[in-house]
Design an enzyme around this catalytic site. Sequence first.
Site, PDB file in Angstrom:
ATOM      1  N   ASP A  20       0.613   6.658 -10.791  1.00  0.00           N
ATOM      2  CA  ASP A  20      -0.176   7.241  -9.695  1.00  0.00           C
ATOM      3  C   ASP A  20       0.765   7.977  -8.747  1.00  0.00           C
ATOM      4  OD1 ASP A  20      -1.892   7.829  -7.628  1.00  0.00           O
ATOM      5  OD2 ASP A  20      -2.490   5.769  -7.223  1.00  0.00           O
ATOM      6  N   GLY A  54       0.781  -1.225   0.000  1.00  0.00           N
ATOM      7  CA  GLY A  54       0.000   0.000   0.000  1.00  0.00           C
ATOM      8  C   GLY A  54       0.813   1.275   0.000  1.00  0.00           C
ATOM      9  N   GLU A  81     -10.452   9.330  -5.782  1.00  0.00           N
ATOM     10  CA  GLU A  81     -10.483   8.464  -4.603  1.00  0.00           C
ATOM     11  C   GLU A  81     -10.524   9.263  -3.306  1.00  0.00           C
ATOM     12  OE1 GLU A  81      -6.474   6.681  -3.164  1.00  0.00           O
ATOM     13  OE2 GLU A  81      -6.286   6.775  -5.338  1.00  0.00           O
ATOM     14  N   LYS A  90       3.199   3.156  -8.742  1.00  0.00           N
ATOM     15  CA  LYS A  90       3.293   4.360  -7.919  1.00  0.00           C
ATOM     16  C   LYS A  90       4.547   5.154  -8.306  1.00  0.00           C
ATOM     17  CE  LYS A  90      -0.320   3.354  -5.385  1.00  0.00           C
ATOM     18  NZ  LYS A  90      -1.507   4.207  -5.280  1.00  0.00           N
ATOM     19  N   ASP A 123     -14.809   6.024  -5.039  1.00  0.00           N
ATOM     20  CA  ASP A 123     -14.304   5.147  -3.987  1.00  0.00           C
ATOM     21  C   ASP A 123     -15.479   4.746  -3.120  1.00  0.00           C
ATOM     22  OD1 ASP A 123     -11.468   4.676  -2.138  1.00  0.00           O
ATOM     23  OD2 ASP A 123     -13.381   4.721  -1.090  1.00  0.00           O
ATOM     24  N   GLU A 142      -9.978  -1.314 -10.324  1.00  0.00           N
ATOM     25  CA  GLU A 142      -8.691  -1.604  -9.695  1.00  0.00           C
ATOM     26  C   GLU A 142      -8.791  -2.869  -8.842  1.00  0.00           C
ATOM     27  OE1 GLU A 142      -5.188   0.766  -7.257  1.00  0.00           O
ATOM     28  OE2 GLU A 142      -7.244   1.548  -7.195  1.00  0.00           O
ATOM     29  N   LYS A 155      -0.653  -0.773 -12.782  1.00  0.00           N
ATOM     30  CA  LYS A 155      -0.441   0.580 -12.257  1.00  0.00           C
ATOM     31  C   LYS A 155       0.777   0.630 -11.352  1.00  0.00           C
ATOM     32  CE  LYS A 155      -3.354   2.729  -9.355  1.00  0.00           C
ATOM     33  NZ  LYS A 155      -4.682   3.245  -8.978  1.00  0.00           N
ATOM     34  N   HIS A 166     -11.574   3.400  -7.968  1.00  0.00           N
ATOM     35  CA  HIS A 166     -10.457   3.103  -7.078  1.00  0.00           C
ATOM     36  C   HIS A 166     -10.860   1.952  -6.165  1.00  0.00           C
ATOM     37  CE1 HIS A 166      -8.591   3.778  -3.000  1.00  0.00           C
ATOM     38  NE2 HIS A 166      -7.520   3.658  -3.753  1.00  0.00           N
ATOM     39  N   ALA A 167      -9.925   1.077  -5.889  1.00  0.00           N
ATOM     40  CA  ALA A 167     -10.181  -0.026  -4.950  1.00  0.00           C
ATOM     41  C   ALA A 167      -8.842  -0.468  -4.369  1.00  0.00           C
ATOM     42  CB  ALA A 167     -10.896  -1.186  -5.652  1.00  0.00           C
ATOM     43  N   GLY A 168      -8.845  -1.563  -3.651  1.00  0.00           N
ATOM     44  CA  GLY A 168      -7.590  -2.095  -3.141  1.00  0.00           C
ATOM     45  C   GLY A 168      -7.483  -2.104  -1.638  1.00  0.00           C
ATOM     46  N   GLU A 219      -2.530   9.492 -12.171  1.00  0.00           N
ATOM     47  CA  GLU A 219      -3.565   9.524 -11.139  1.00  0.00           C
ATOM     48  C   GLU A 219      -3.161  10.445 -10.002  1.00  0.00           C
ATOM     49  OE1 GLU A 219      -5.623   6.175  -8.219  1.00  0.00           O
ATOM     50  OE2 GLU A 219      -4.938   5.625 -10.226  1.00  0.00           O
TER      51      GLU A 219
END
Length: 448
Positions: A253, A29, A308, A225, A331, A389, A223, A358-360, A279
């Site tokens: 992102d 994360g 999100e 970061k 979200d 996502e 995706k 957005h998810a996760g 993003e």
Amino acid sequence: MEKQNDETFKIVSLTSEDIRWPTSLQGDGSDAMHTDPDYSCVYVTLKLKNGTKGHGLTFTLGRGTEVVKSAVEAMKHLVIDRNCWEIFHNFGVFWRALTSESQLRWIGPEKGVTHLAVAAIINALWDLWARLEGKPVWQLLVDMEPEVLVSTIDFRYISDVITPEEAINLLKQNSATKTERQNDLLKNGYPAYTTQVGWMGYSDEKIKGLCKDYLLKAYTSFKLKVGRDFESDVRRCKIVRESIGWENQLMIDANQIWDVNQAIEWVIRLAEYKPLWIEEPTSPDDILGHAAISKALEPFNIGVATGEMCANRIMFKQFLQSGAMQFCQIDSARIGGINEILSVYLMAKKLNVKVCPHAGGVGLCEMVQHLQMWDYVSLSATKSGRMIEYVDQQHDQFEYPVEIKNACYMPPRHPGYSTELKQSAINEYKFPNGSWWVANAGTTKPVA
């Protein structure tokens, strides 16, 4: 009216739990702004007099979860002793009452901690409604008459963009072919993309290995970061591109790390890697800044995705109106739960902007799949250019976790919003007295 007068449908209790998973230990994360998140949630359970329960949650990153829990407790008096069917049959009115309580609204209104608390309560109510109807939430929404669905939405502040009448007409446009899309959904599912390969705290070798693993699982969109260090971003973008090939999609992102001009310059320098979108390039509240970035990146065929951490439907309205987002990211645990999220889908449909949720985080995949599946069957009527996502974390903590097949979300079959946590998960990760936290002295630092 019979159900609305039936005492057995009265909400007799609302409980909330602060539950945290120590994801910071593995760098899961992690991104440019959130370097050490512990995926967490405030978990709300509603109980009817007849024993039926509804479960809802809102997502957090560890510290501060207790503040959201306090906000939920402050709203409890607005829910307890209410007949749930009276709420459902007047859901738009109830939603406004919850978000506009004359004293509580001062510490919002409709944003921040109070709105996260609203989302947890509202998500629990939808889970309860779907359980009472014996349907998953996506099916509950699909089966609703347009007039009923639209009645759950508060159109205050957005009627200059969309009215209830327009919303009803949008929902009726493709109603004749709903069964065809529902059958397709049940057979083939809904496309997913993965962020699991690209957390900021992962080593180069781990990124390479994960790209290989997810290609074998049929993923075609990945995706990464970015935003901490340009040379590192170049190296990592190159690793992902070489791993997934140019025929697959790469998204990047920044999680709000840049100023506007910095974002434009940085992303243009990364344009050679052909990202589909950047993003959250700057502050999630900077609508005009996002519009400027969108305009500057248009010649490079790079879109802007955000949403999100968008506070409410009013901000979404302005993002959509101004051309500040090419990919709308709702979200499921932010803004005011399903009621308000439905309004964003309707505005995005009218203004022709793709929704790619957005998810996760904890429970976000479980919930948001329902919303995107409803959108496909009842509103947008297409999957083209759209995807959800997916992050492979904490799903085993839920009674009815997401099912992914051939890189697609398969429609949930169990009644509810897929939000019920296993009791074992609550016992282990409830903060600060869950068994994991007690054993590790309440810290997320590795224990020697």
